[in-house]
Scaffold this motif. Sequence first.
Motif, PDB file in Angstrom:
ATOM      1  N   ILE A  31     -54.124  30.462 -32.622  1.00 42.56           N
ATOM      2  CA  ILE A  31     -54.725  29.687 -31.530  1.00 42.56           C
ATOM      3  C   ILE A  31     -56.066  30.283 -31.137  1.00 42.56           C
ATOM      4  O   ILE A  31     -57.071  29.561 -30.979  1.00 42.56           O
ATOM      5  CB  ILE A  31     -53.769  29.643 -30.321  1.00 42.56           C
ATOM      6  CG1 ILE A  31     -52.519  28.843 -30.658  1.00 42.56           C
ATOM      7  CG2 ILE A  31     -54.469  29.052 -29.101  1.00 42.56           C
ATOM      8  CD1 ILE A  31     -51.440  28.905 -29.586  1.00 42.56           C
ATOM      9  N   LEU A  35     -59.611  28.278 -31.666  1.00 44.56           N
ATOM     10  CA  LEU A  35     -60.316  27.819 -30.459  1.00 44.56           C
ATOM     11  C   LEU A  35     -61.406  28.782 -30.005  1.00 44.56           C
ATOM     12  O   LEU A  35     -61.929  28.662 -28.898  1.00 44.56           O
ATOM     13  CB  LEU A  35     -59.308  27.593 -29.330  1.00 44.56           C
ATOM     14  CG  LEU A  35     -58.233  26.528 -29.606  1.00 44.56           C
ATOM     15  CD1 LEU A  35     -57.290  26.380 -28.423  1.00 44.56           C
ATOM     16  CD2 LEU A  35     -58.864  25.178 -29.944  1.00 44.56           C
ATOM     17  N   VAL A  46     -52.217  32.149 -22.650  1.00 48.81           N
ATOM     18  CA  VAL A  46     -51.404  31.011 -23.091  1.00 48.81           C
ATOM     19  C   VAL A  46     -49.979  31.162 -22.563  1.00 48.81           C
ATOM     20  O   VAL A  46     -49.313  30.178 -22.220  1.00 48.81           O
ATOM     21  CB  VAL A  46     -51.406  30.909 -24.633  1.00 48.81           C
ATOM     22  CG1 VAL A  46     -50.463  29.818 -25.110  1.00 48.81           C
ATOM     23  CG2 VAL A  46     -52.818  30.630 -25.138  1.00 48.81           C
ATOM     24  N   CYS A  88     -50.933  19.352 -25.074  1.00 47.42           N
ATOM     25  CA  CYS A  88     -51.317  20.652 -25.632  1.00 47.42           C
ATOM     26  C   CYS A  88     -51.651  20.548 -27.116  1.00 47.42           C
ATOM     27  O   CYS A  88     -52.523  21.256 -27.620  1.00 47.42           O
ATOM     28  CB  CYS A  88     -50.194  21.665 -25.434  1.00 47.42           C
ATOM     29  SG  CYS A  88     -49.936  22.189 -23.723  1.00 47.42           S
ATOM     30  N   VAL A  91     -55.560  19.303 -27.758  1.00 50.21           N
ATOM     31  CA  VAL A  91     -56.753  19.912 -27.152  1.00 50.21           C
ATOM     32  C   VAL A  91     -57.742  20.371 -28.216  1.00 50.21           C
ATOM     33  O   VAL A  91     -57.384  20.609 -29.370  1.00 50.21           O
ATOM     34  CB  VAL A  91     -56.368  21.104 -26.254  1.00 50.21           C
ATOM     35  CG1 VAL A  91     -55.463  20.654 -25.127  1.00 50.21           C
ATOM     36  CG2 VAL A  91     -55.709  22.219 -27.068  1.00 50.21           C
ATOM     37  N   THR A  92     -59.003  20.519 -27.783  1.00 52.70           N
ATOM     38  CA  THR A  92     -60.055  20.975 -28.705  1.00 52.70           C
ATOM     39  C   THR A  92     -60.744  22.248 -28.217  1.00 52.70           C
ATOM     40  O   THR A  92     -61.669  22.732 -28.867  1.00 52.70           O
ATOM     41  CB  THR A  92     -61.112  19.870 -28.872  1.00 52.70           C
ATOM     42  OG1 THR A  92     -61.645  19.517 -27.587  1.00 52.70           O
ATOM     43  CG2 THR A  92     -60.503  18.626 -29.524  1.00 52.70           C
ATOM     44  N   PHE A  94     -60.079  26.188 -25.815  1.00 55.32           N
ATOM     45  CA  PHE A  94     -59.094  27.088 -25.231  1.00 55.32           C
ATOM     46  C   PHE A  94     -58.904  26.796 -23.746  1.00 55.32           C
ATOM     47  O   PHE A  94     -57.775  26.840 -23.242  1.00 55.32           O
ATOM     48  CB  PHE A  94     -59.525  28.547 -25.432  1.00 55.32           C
ATOM     49  CG  PHE A  94     -58.469  29.546 -25.044  1.00 55.32           C
ATOM     50  CD1 PHE A  94     -57.363  29.754 -25.845  1.00 55.32           C
ATOM     51  CD2 PHE A  94     -58.598  30.286 -23.870  1.00 55.32           C
ATOM     52  CE1 PHE A  94     -56.381  30.672 -25.485  1.00 55.32           C
ATOM     53  CE2 PHE A  94     -57.629  31.213 -23.510  1.00 55.32           C
ATOM     54  CZ  PHE A  94     -56.521  31.407 -24.320  1.00 55.32           C
ATOM     55  N   LEU A  97     -56.684  23.924 -23.376  1.00 56.49           N
ATOM     56  CA  LEU A  97     -55.301  24.303 -23.664  1.00 56.49           C
ATOM     57  C   LEU A  97     -54.662  24.948 -22.441  1.00 56.49           C
ATOM     58  O   LEU A  97     -53.499  24.649 -22.104  1.00 56.49           O
ATOM     59  CB  LEU A  97     -55.255  25.263 -24.852  1.00 56.49           C
ATOM     60  CG  LEU A  97     -53.872  25.822 -25.197  1.00 56.49           C
ATOM     61  CD1 LEU A  97     -52.902  24.704 -25.576  1.00 56.49           C
ATOM     62  CD2 LEU A  97     -53.965  26.852 -26.326  1.00 56.49           C
ATOM     63  N   ARG A 101     -51.434  23.697 -20.514  1.00 57.80           N
ATOM     64  CA  ARG A 101     -50.285  24.575 -20.338  1.00 57.80           C
ATOM     65  C   ARG A 101     -49.864  24.639 -18.865  1.00 57.80           C
ATOM     66  O   ARG A 101     -48.671  24.667 -18.547  1.00 57.80           O
ATOM     67  CB  ARG A 101     -50.620  25.984 -20.838  1.00 57.80           C
ATOM     68  CG  ARG A 101     -50.665  26.103 -22.337  1.00 57.80           C
ATOM     69  CD  ARG A 101     -49.288  26.062 -22.954  1.00 57.80           C
ATOM     70  NE  ARG A 101     -48.631  27.371 -22.891  1.00 57.80           N
ATOM     71  CZ  ARG A 101     -47.380  27.585 -23.266  1.00 57.80           C
ATOM     72  NH1 ARG A 101     -46.626  26.570 -23.676  1.00 57.80           N
ATOM     73  NH2 ARG A 101     -46.860  28.804 -23.212  1.00 57.80           N
ATOM     74  N   ARG A 160     -50.554  23.449 -33.669  1.00 60.65           N
ATOM     75  CA  ARG A 160     -50.388  22.275 -32.809  1.00 60.65           C
ATOM     76  C   ARG A 160     -49.008  21.637 -32.972  1.00 60.65           C
ATOM     77  O   ARG A 160     -48.465  21.040 -32.031  1.00 60.65           O
ATOM     78  CB  ARG A 160     -51.481  21.238 -33.115  1.00 60.65           C
ATOM     79  CG  ARG A 160     -52.897  21.758 -32.833  1.00 60.65           C
ATOM     80  CD  ARG A 160     -53.957  20.762 -33.263  1.00 60.65           C
ATOM     81  NE  ARG A 160     -55.284  21.339 -33.167  1.00 60.65           N
ATOM     82  CZ  ARG A 160     -56.021  21.376 -32.055  1.00 60.65           C
ATOM     83  NH1 ARG A 160     -55.536  20.837 -30.939  1.00 60.65           N
ATOM     84  NH2 ARG A 160     -57.210  21.930 -32.052  1.00 60.65           N
ATOM     85  N   PHE A 163     -46.190  22.480 -30.495  1.00 56.76           N
ATOM     86  CA  PHE A 163     -46.094  21.683 -29.278  1.00 56.76           C
ATOM     87  C   PHE A 163     -45.416  20.340 -29.541  1.00 56.76           C
ATOM     88  O   PHE A 163     -44.694  19.825 -28.684  1.00 56.76           O
ATOM     89  CB  PHE A 163     -47.483  21.482 -28.678  1.00 56.76           C
ATOM     90  CG  PHE A 163     -48.083  22.737 -28.106  1.00 56.76           C
ATOM     91  CD1 PHE A 163     -47.616  23.258 -26.915  1.00 56.76           C
ATOM     92  CD2 PHE A 163     -49.090  23.413 -28.768  1.00 56.76           C
ATOM     93  CE1 PHE A 163     -48.154  24.421 -26.374  1.00 56.76           C
ATOM     94  CE2 PHE A 163     -49.639  24.577 -28.247  1.00 56.76           C
ATOM     95  CZ  PHE A 163     -49.159  25.079 -27.046  1.00 56.76           C
TER      96      PHE A 163
END
Length: 408
Positions: A31, A35, A46, A88, A91-92, A94, A97, A101, A160, A163
């Motif tokens: 992640i 990101l 996270v 979640c 997302v593109t 951090f 995200l 979250r 991804r 999620f």
Amino acid sequence: MGERETIAMMALVMALQALAVDAMLPALGFIAGDLGVTDPNRRQLVIGAFMLASGFASLFPGSLADRYGRRPVLLSCIGLYIVFSLGCALVTSFDALLVMRVLQAIGCGGLAVLPGAIIRDRFAGDQMAKQMSIISMVFLVVPMLAPSIGQIVLLFAGWRWIFVFLAVMAVLMAAWVFIRLPETLHPEYRQPIRPMAIAVNMAGAATNRSAIGYVLGGAMTFGGLIGYVNCSQQLVAEHFGAGETFPLLFGLSALMMAMANFSNSRIVERFGARRVSHTAVLVFIAVSAVQVWFASGTGQTLWQFMPLMIMNMILIGFIGANFGSIALQPFASTAGSASSMHAFLRMVIGSVIGIIVGQAYDNTALPLAIALLVCGLISLSLVLFSEKGKLFRRIHPPGTPRPIVLEH
């Protein structure tokens, strides 16, 4: 619905929240890389942001459940969990995200609160502690498996899809709850949605002397555990060099906690929740002191660290369910509000402690070891406050009748 199915359902409801935490652990590096996160400690957010938001979110579902019933509120929470889990996955950045979250955690706030209220609707005293121990045992199987599940997903797809997996599991859980769960709230216990009434109920849950020491004491040991979870991937997988065996070691730790809860469910009615949990806190302090001693030296190895960490996780297994059930015992008619307030305090305080411990990580086990020792000592002090300085009391000796509500 039978007792065993109720216990299994409540455990798996709570496990959705645990899955949202522990399935992420093997993916944190991916992640961060995908990101554009360069600070290795920042990727812990996270986990930390989710846990902190879950704490704040747990403040409200209990009061709603005291008014409208457990079932509709629980189904609504699972629905929000599904929506934001998928968010979640899309997302593109951090920061986006972290926002998703937080929203995911807010959606599933009731997942940590309502199982306790549902069990409190049906049981009391040490028998409630027994049922909560069984639930915790089943619930802890998920952290045992979750990192491996995340690792398996990563073998075949990107992070991804973890999620997406969470959303699918929540859909299945929602179907089970919708089809099988009856309403457990006593009709005469329904509380009005009046701000003053809610405030009074929650204030009572937060100020009751016999309960609050256990709530805050549980928050301290829980905070130490979350601190370990936050930095475990860096500490165990990277610093101690566990590498790809990290999910297995993490799973072993969770298995030991599950076994502790199983053992607790077998002995708590015989010895009493207070005696078992008080002993566990004292041993926790002793083990944490040994951890500090090892971490203060040079050249600490994985095999010096893990057995002691697993021992403390076992002790947390004896502490958590007993502290929670003791704290809820005075609140028969307002179990939802009390459960919400207690979960709020436990989650927020524990999450803040966990974030602080995680961010203090310095490529050694020393910050974690010191935090565990301090948390244990404060927890003992808080229990002494609730018990007016007397440990190991037995409120309901064996053979004492206890109120049990099996049907409504």
